[in-house]
Design an enzyme around this catalytic site. Structure first.
Site, PDB file in Angstrom:
ATOM      1  N   PHE A   1       0.866  -1.177   0.000  1.00  0.00           N
ATOM      2  CA  PHE A   1       0.000   0.000   0.000  1.00  0.00           C
ATOM      3  C   PHE A   1       0.900   1.222   0.000  1.00  0.00           C
ATOM      4  O   PHE A   1       1.623   1.462   0.958  1.00  0.00           O
ATOM      5  CB  PHE A   1      -0.899   0.026   1.245  1.00  0.00           C
ATOM      6  CG  PHE A   1      -1.884   1.156   1.218  1.00  0.00           C
ATOM      7  CD1 PHE A   1      -3.182   0.962   0.756  1.00  0.00           C
ATOM      8  CD2 PHE A   1      -1.532   2.432   1.626  1.00  0.00           C
ATOM      9  CE1 PHE A   1      -4.086   2.008   0.706  1.00  0.00           C
ATOM     10  CE2 PHE A   1      -2.433   3.493   1.573  1.00  0.00           C
ATOM     11  CZ  PHE A   1      -3.710   3.274   1.120  1.00  0.00           C
TER      12      PHE A   1
ATOM     13  N   ASP B   1       9.199   2.750   1.459  1.00  0.00           N
ATOM     14  CA  ASP B   1       8.069   3.560   1.888  1.00  0.00           C
ATOM     15  C   ASP B   1       7.931   3.395   3.401  1.00  0.00           C
ATOM     16  O   ASP B   1       7.485   2.358   3.877  1.00  0.00           O
ATOM     17  CB  ASP B   1       6.804   3.097   1.147  1.00  0.00           C
ATOM     18  CG  ASP B   1       5.576   3.907   1.545  1.00  0.00           C
ATOM     19  OD1 ASP B   1       5.638   4.639   2.553  1.00  0.00           O
ATOM     20  OD2 ASP B   1       4.543   3.781   0.848  1.00  0.00           O
TER      21      ASP B   1
ATOM     22  N   LYS C   1       2.905  10.328   7.621  1.00  0.00           N
ATOM     23  CA  LYS C   1       1.944  10.266   8.739  1.00  0.00           C
ATOM     24  C   LYS C   1       2.325  11.044  10.009  1.00  0.00           C
ATOM     25  O   LYS C   1       1.705  12.065  10.281  1.00  0.00           O
ATOM     26  CB  LYS C   1       1.663   8.816   9.098  1.00  0.00           C
ATOM     27  CG  LYS C   1       0.820   8.114   8.039  1.00  0.00           C
ATOM     28  CD  LYS C   1       0.357   6.786   8.538  1.00  0.00           C
ATOM     29  CE  LYS C   1      -0.269   5.960   7.437  1.00  0.00           C
ATOM     30  NZ  LYS C   1      -1.491   6.564   6.871  1.00  0.00           N
TER      31      LYS C   1
HETATM   32  C1  LIG Z   1       2.892   2.659   3.599  1.00  0.00           C
HETATM   33  C2  LIG Z   1       2.034   3.819   3.210  1.00  0.00           C
HETATM   34  N1  LIG Z   1       2.414   4.629   2.223  1.00  0.00           N
HETATM   35  C3  LIG Z   1       1.684   5.696   1.867  1.00  0.00           C
HETATM   36  C4  LIG Z   1       0.509   5.994   2.506  1.00  0.00           C
HETATM   37  C5  LIG Z   1      -0.227   7.236   2.090  1.00  0.00           C
HETATM   38  O1  LIG Z   1      -1.471   6.975   1.649  1.00  0.00           O
HETATM   39  P1  LIG Z   1      -2.418   8.142   1.083  1.00  0.00           P
HETATM   40  O2  LIG Z   1      -1.678   8.805  -0.040  1.00  0.00           O
HETATM   41  O3  LIG Z   1      -3.608   7.399   0.612  1.00  0.00           O
HETATM   42  O4  LIG Z   1      -2.676   9.039   2.226  1.00  0.00           O
HETATM   43  C6  LIG Z   1       0.050   5.176   3.539  1.00  0.00           C
HETATM   44  C7  LIG Z   1      -1.225   5.448   4.218  1.00  0.00           C
HETATM   45  O5  LIG Z   1      -1.783   4.633   4.907  1.00  0.00           O
HETATM   46  C8  LIG Z   1       0.826   4.063   3.902  1.00  0.00           C
HETATM   47  O6  LIG Z   1       0.437   3.236   4.874  1.00  0.00           O
END
Ligand SMILES: Cc1ncc(COP(=O)(O)O)c(C=O)c1O
Length: 264
Positions: free
Chosen positions: A7, A93, A122
């Site tokens: 993700f 990531d 985050k």
């Molecule tokens: C590993 C990871 N990368 C990136 C994101 C960023 O996600 P978004 O762009 O949907 O906020 C998240 C969000 O949960 C994440 O867990």
């Protein structure tokens, strides 16, 4: 290249590297050229990372949404070797697992593998929206000011808050406390798993834990919330426990007691 269970977010390009059909479907066609290949499959990585065609390999050292899965450090090391040999960038990531979450500033420190690019977000702005990308000199040389800018990027309010978050994480003993609390939490969750037939596995690092169940996790998340405990799912059958890093031992004990009640 990205991996199954990954993700990386819901922006248009990161979605193409995200292995969630329900999120992808409404936005197709996605950015082309991103291959999602099986996680921890050595032969496939060896075959697919190509000197001519692979720009970058992106991976979460601890998969979050994919079920709280710390990845095999040896496999990450193998990716490092393949990327070095074939001129691809290795991107970690750490949006979810970075900035102290797993008990070290970066999760990769516990793997012995150093990436070329790290993504952070985050907790960086302490609840305010802020992301950052860290690059080696070699990768940074490919960017010039403005290439990677954004309207609100690095504004003084969030930047000040982020500095304070980093100062707090850097305080003596802060990360050691995360590790100690994390070990206690992991041990308590494992004890819970030992007596609950609904639990298949407990996985995690630091203050990032997943409880994999034999059935959907969402009803347990709801039941926990009704008792005053906020947890979430990570995929369909995993309860994700990601408390604030400043959580106390007593709060963790209460949390585990509530999880025990709902699992019973
Ligand atoms: C590993 C990871 N990368 C990136 C994101 C960023 O996600 P978004 O762009 O949907 O906020 C998240 C969000 O949960 C994440 O867990």
């Amino acid at each position: 290249m990205a991996f199954t269970g990954a993700f990386h977010g819901r922006l248009f390009a990161s979605l193409a590297a995200t292995d969630r059909p329900d999120y992808r479907k409404p936005f197709e066609p996605l950015v082309p050229g991103v291959h999602i290949v099986p996680l921890e499959d050595w032969a496939v990585a060896d075959r697919m990372i190509s000197a001519n065609r692979t720009a970058a390999v992106i991976v979460e050292p601890v998969q979050g949404e994919g079920g709280v899965r710390p990845l095999d450090p040896e496999w990450l090391g193998f990716l490092r070797e393949l990327c070095d040999a074939r001129g691809a960038a290795l991107v970690f990531d750490e949006v979810q697992c970075g900035l102290g979450r797993t008990g070290t500033l970066f999760a990769y420190e516990q793997t012995g593998v150093v990436p070329d690019v790290v993504t952070l977000a985050k907790p960086l702005g302490g609840g305010l929206p802020m992301g950052a990308v860290l690059l080696t000199e070699a990768v940074a040389a490919a960017l010039k000011p403005g290439d990677h800018a954004t309207t609100f990027g690095g504004g003084p309010l969030v930047a000040t808050v982020a500095l304070d978050v980093l100062r707090t994480i850097a305080e003596p003993g802060f990360l050691a406390a995360v590790r100690e609390k994390g070990e206690a939490l992991g041990a308590a969750l494992s004890r819970l798993a030992a007596v609950s037939p609904k639990v298949v596995a407990v996985r995690g690092r630091g203050l990032m834990w997943g409880i994999e169940l034999v059935e959907p996790a969402a009803p347990y998340v709801t039941a926990a919330r009704e008792r005053g405990l906020l947890v979430c799912t990570a995929g369909a059958q995993v309860i994700r426990v990601v408390p604030p890093l400043v959580v106390t031992r007593e709060e963790l004990e209460r949390a585990v007691a509530i999880l025990g009640e709902v699992l019973a």
